[in-house]
Design an enzyme around this catalytic site. Structure first.
Site, PDB file in Angstrom:
ATOM      1  N   ASP A 162       1.164  -1.647   0.342  1.00  0.00           N
ATOM      2  CA  ASP A 162      -0.268  -0.039   0.061  1.00  0.00           C
ATOM      3  C   ASP A 162       0.372   0.989   0.208  1.00  0.00           C
ATOM      4  O   ASP A 162       2.164   1.834   0.818  1.00  0.00           O
ATOM      5  CB  ASP A 162      -0.991   0.095   0.694  1.00  0.00           C
ATOM      6  CG  ASP A 162      -2.308   1.069   0.996  1.00  0.00           C
ATOM      7  OD1 ASP A 162      -2.117   1.328  -0.193  1.00  0.00           O
ATOM      8  OD2 ASP A 162      -2.482   1.825   2.673  1.00  0.00           O
ATOM      9  N   GLY A 185       1.731   4.256  -5.025  1.00  0.00           N
ATOM     10  CA  GLY A 185       0.951   5.580  -5.818  1.00  0.00           C
ATOM     11  C   GLY A 185       1.939   6.266  -5.319  1.00  0.00           C
ATOM     12  O   GLY A 185       2.334   7.914  -5.857  1.00  0.00           O
ATOM     13  N   ASN A 218      -9.127  -2.391  -4.512  1.00  0.00           N
ATOM     14  CA  ASN A 218      -8.777  -1.589  -5.831  1.00  0.00           C
ATOM     15  C   ASN A 218      -9.021  -1.594  -7.050  1.00  0.00           C
ATOM     16  O   ASN A 218      -9.436  -0.193  -7.633  1.00  0.00           O
ATOM     17  CB  ASN A 218      -7.169  -2.292  -6.474  1.00  0.00           C
ATOM     18  CG  ASN A 218      -5.999  -2.293  -5.443  1.00  0.00           C
ATOM     19  OD1 ASN A 218      -5.243  -3.168  -4.860  1.00  0.00           O
ATOM     20  ND2 ASN A 218      -6.087  -0.811  -4.920  1.00  0.00           N
TER      21      ASN A 218
END
Length: 175
Positions: A12, A15, A60
């Site tokens: 996690d 991004g 997701n």
């Protein structure tokens, strides 16, 4: 001190890391994959028998479509690039989760890599794909009902994606 038998990593924040580096979320995802290769090598050196990587959760699917496509293509490219290496390193790949929403080509690649590595025994890497614990429990109950079995702890455990895999002793959340 004995090494843990099973380590699980919730991947996690890759991004967000990419954005903090003034790059794209996809840049972060790609760099996260490179770190996974290091984690696998370290796990083998430390004689860890099971490594679970929570790669793509049921949550997701809420991401932008473009990012989802990139993540799935990154997984597909990784399989293409690393299959021979995984076999050579004696690494077993097991997919846990429901991959029916994935493109057929990717599902076929996942099936193939699992088949090609099924007898490998250096380390088992559990790739949690479209995985969610609620979904896993619900799926277990559906299978029990379909088989007309009684609902008990043993039957629930025997119908989980993680059947036969020991519980993780260490859980790491990145990000």
């Amino acid at each position: 001190m004995n090494p843990p038998k099973h380590v699980a990593i919730i991947m996690d924040g890759n991004g967000r890391w990419g954005l903090k580096k003034k790059k794209s979320r996809n840049y972060g995802h790609k760099k996260g994959l490179e770190v996974v290769e290091e984690i696998i090598d370290i796990s083998i050196k430390k004689k860890i028998k099971y490594l679970t990587l929570f790669v793509f959760s049921t949550e997701n699917w809420k991401r932008p479509q473009r990012e989802i496509k990139y993540l799935l293509s990154l997984l597909s490219l990784y399989i293409d690039k690393e299959t021979d290496n995984l076999i050579k390193k004696n690494i077993k790949i097991k997919v846990i989760g429901n991959t029916l929403k994935f493109p057929k080509l990717l599902r076929n690649k996942l099936k193939k890599i699992q088949n090609l590595t099924k007898n490998s025994n250096k380390i088992q890497i559990n790739m949690a794909l479209n995985y969610g614990s609620h979904q896993e429990i619900l799926n277990s109950f559906k299978l029990i009902k379909k088989k007309n079995l009684s609902i008990n702890k043993k039957n629930i455990e025997n119908h989980l994606y993680t059947k036969g895999i020991p519980y993780p002793e260490i859980l790491i959340r990145t990000g």
